[in-house]
Design a protein around this motif. Structure first.
Motif, short mmCIF file in Angstrom:
data_model
loop_
_atom_site.label_atom_id
_atom_site.label_comp_id
_atom_site.label_asym_id
_atom_site.label_seq_id
_atom_site.Cartn_x
_atom_site.Cartn_y
_atom_site.Cartn_z
N ALA A 1 -24.64 120.89 -37.47
CA ALA A 1 -25.82 120.02 -37.54
C ALA A 1 -25.39 118.60 -37.90
O ALA A 1 -24.38 118.40 -38.58
CB ALA A 1 -26.79 120.56 -38.59
N LYS A 2 -26.14 117.63 -37.44
CA LYS A 2 -25.81 116.24 -37.71
C LYS A 2 -25.80 116.00 -39.22
O LYS A 2 -26.73 116.37 -39.93
CB LYS A 2 -26.84 115.32 -37.04
N GLY A 3 -24.73 115.38 -39.70
CA GLY A 3 -24.60 115.08 -41.12
C GLY A 3 -24.08 116.23 -41.97
O GLY A 3 -23.86 116.08 -43.16
N GLU A 4 -23.86 117.40 -41.36
CA GLU A 4 -23.39 118.57 -42.10
C GLU A 4 -21.89 118.43 -42.38
O GLU A 4 -21.12 118.02 -41.53
CB GLU A 4 -23.63 119.84 -41.27
N LYS A 5 -21.49 118.77 -43.60
CA LYS A 5 -20.07 118.82 -43.94
C LYS A 5 -19.51 120.07 -43.28
O LYS A 5 -19.94 121.18 -43.57
CB LYS A 5 -19.88 118.85 -45.45
N VAL A 6 -18.60 119.88 -42.37
CA VAL A 6 -18.12 120.99 -41.56
C VAL A 6 -17.17 121.91 -42.33
O VAL A 6 -17.35 123.10 -42.38
CB VAL A 6 -17.42 120.47 -40.28
N MET A 7 -16.16 121.34 -42.94
CA MET A 7 -15.11 122.15 -43.52
C MET A 7 -15.04 121.95 -45.03
O MET A 7 -14.99 120.82 -45.50
CB MET A 7 -13.77 121.74 -42.90
N PRO A 8 -14.99 123.04 -45.78
CA PRO A 8 -14.85 122.91 -47.24
C PRO A 8 -13.39 122.61 -47.60
O PRO A 8 -12.57 123.52 -47.76
CB PRO A 8 -15.29 124.28 -47.75
N TYR A 9 -13.05 121.32 -47.71
CA TYR A 9 -11.66 120.94 -47.94
C TYR A 9 -11.16 121.37 -49.31
O TYR A 9 -9.96 121.44 -49.54
CB TYR A 9 -11.45 119.43 -47.73
N GLY A 10 -12.09 121.71 -50.20
CA GLY A 10 -11.67 122.24 -51.50
C GLY A 10 -10.83 123.50 -51.36
O GLY A 10 -9.97 123.79 -52.20
N VAL A 11 -11.05 124.24 -50.28
CA VAL A 11 -10.24 125.44 -50.02
C VAL A 11 -8.78 125.04 -49.77
O VAL A 11 -7.85 125.66 -50.29
CB VAL A 11 -10.81 126.24 -48.82
N ALA A 12 -8.58 123.98 -48.99
CA ALA A 12 -7.23 123.50 -48.71
C ALA A 12 -6.57 122.95 -49.98
O ALA A 12 -5.37 123.18 -50.21
CB ALA A 12 -7.27 122.43 -47.63
N ILE A 13 -7.33 122.25 -50.79
CA ILE A 13 -6.79 121.72 -52.04
C ILE A 13 -6.37 122.88 -52.95
O ILE A 13 -5.29 122.85 -53.55
CB ILE A 13 -7.82 120.80 -52.73
N ALA A 14 -7.21 123.90 -53.02
CA ALA A 14 -6.88 125.08 -53.84
C ALA A 14 -5.63 125.78 -53.29
O ALA A 14 -4.71 126.10 -54.06
CB ALA A 14 -8.06 126.04 -53.87
N MET A 15 -5.60 126.01 -51.98
CA MET A 15 -4.44 126.68 -51.37
C MET A 15 -3.15 125.91 -51.62
O MET A 15 -2.13 126.49 -52.01
CB MET A 15 -4.64 126.81 -49.85
N GLY A 16 -3.19 124.61 -51.36
CA GLY A 16 -2.00 123.78 -51.55
C GLY A 16 -1.55 123.75 -52.99
O GLY A 16 -0.35 123.81 -53.29
N GLY A 17 -2.51 123.66 -53.91
CA GLY A 17 -2.17 123.67 -55.33
C GLY A 17 -1.58 124.99 -55.77
O GLY A 17 -0.59 125.02 -56.52
N ILE A 18 -2.16 126.08 -55.31
CA ILE A 18 -1.64 127.40 -55.66
C ILE A 18 -0.23 127.59 -55.12
O ILE A 18 0.67 128.07 -55.82
CB ILE A 18 -2.60 128.51 -55.17
N LEU A 19 0.00 127.19 -53.88
CA LEU A 19 1.35 127.30 -53.30
C LEU A 19 2.35 126.46 -54.09
O LEU A 19 3.47 126.91 -54.36
CB LEU A 19 1.34 126.87 -51.84
N THR A 20 1.95 125.27 -54.48
CA THR A 20 2.83 124.41 -55.27
C THR A 20 3.10 125.02 -56.64
O THR A 20 4.23 125.04 -57.11
CB THR A 20 2.23 122.99 -55.41
N MET A 21 2.07 125.54 -57.28
CA MET A 21 2.22 126.15 -58.60
C MET A 21 3.13 127.38 -58.53
O MET A 21 4.04 127.54 -59.35
CB MET A 21 0.85 126.53 -59.16
N LEU A 22 2.89 128.23 -57.55
CA LEU A 22 3.66 129.47 -57.48
C LEU A 22 5.09 129.26 -57.00
O LEU A 22 5.95 130.12 -57.22
CB LEU A 22 2.94 130.49 -56.59
N SER A 23 5.36 128.13 -56.36
CA SER A 23 6.74 127.85 -55.93
C SER A 23 7.53 127.12 -57.02
O SER A 23 8.69 126.78 -56.83
CB SER A 23 6.74 127.04 -54.64
N ASN A 24 6.88 126.91 -58.17
CA ASN A 24 7.53 126.25 -59.31
C ASN A 24 8.66 127.14 -59.83
O ASN A 24 8.41 128.29 -60.20
CB ASN A 24 6.49 126.00 -60.40
N PRO A 25 9.91 126.64 -59.85
CA PRO A 25 11.02 127.49 -60.27
C PRO A 25 10.91 127.98 -61.72
O PRO A 25 11.50 129.01 -62.06
CB PRO A 25 12.25 126.59 -60.10
#
Length: 156
Positions: A127-151
């Motif tokens: 729909a016009k003006g609708e936020k298509v993608m919840p980018y918070g999911v990507a931020i969460a995924m990227g943060g989790i990957l970074t956290m879990l790859s912490n040596p």
């Protein structure tokens, strides 16, 4: 395995998944959640790793907030996403800024592809003006990957 570091990662994952869940369900990430995520990160990282690492996390937060607000101003993501990214950055020293940013960007690409597939399969139109993608999911995924790859965690 370093038990305090694993507990730190578990708390980070809990905040990240909560933010992603809010973004999926409401297309908003609440300010209270971002504030709690920020404060918890600064307090726990400082308690676990010392004031130098905590101060570095604070610097990372400030730098990430500036970058995030530029991305927000370009209308590439919402204000909640900007605050969520900056709050997640506080959990990492500034030396991990590029790694976190790249991890989130790659996660964003994966989420975008998944979102396009979901829309294509379901036949749903945006729909016009609708936020298509919840980018918070990507931020969460990227943060989790970074956290879990912490040596320090010794998980990978």
């Amino acid at each position: 395995m370093n038990t305090p570091a694993v507990a730190l990662a578990a708390v980070f994952v809990l905040f990240a998944l909560t933010g992603a869940g809010y973004d999926i369900m409401t297309r908003r990430i609440p300010n209270w959640l971002n504030a709690a995520f920020l404060v918890a990160g600064l307090v726990l990282v400082t308690a676990l790793s010392g004031w130098e690492v905590g101060l570095s996390g604070l610097g990372h937060f400030v730098g990430a907030l500036i970058v995030a607000m530029i991305i927000f101003a370009l209308k590439m993501w919402g204000g909640g996403d900007a605050k969520f990214y900056a709050a997640s950055a506080a959990w990492f020293p500034v030396t991990e800024a590029l790694g976190l940013f790249v991890s989130i960007a790659i996660s964003g690409l994966i989420v975008a592809i998944a979102w396009l597939i979901i829309f294509k399969v379901s036949g749903r139109k945006v729909a016009k003006g609708e936020k298509v993608m919840p980018y918070g999911v990507a931020i969460a995924m990227g943060g989790i990957l970074t956290m879990l790859s912490n040596p320090t965690l010794g998980l990978f």
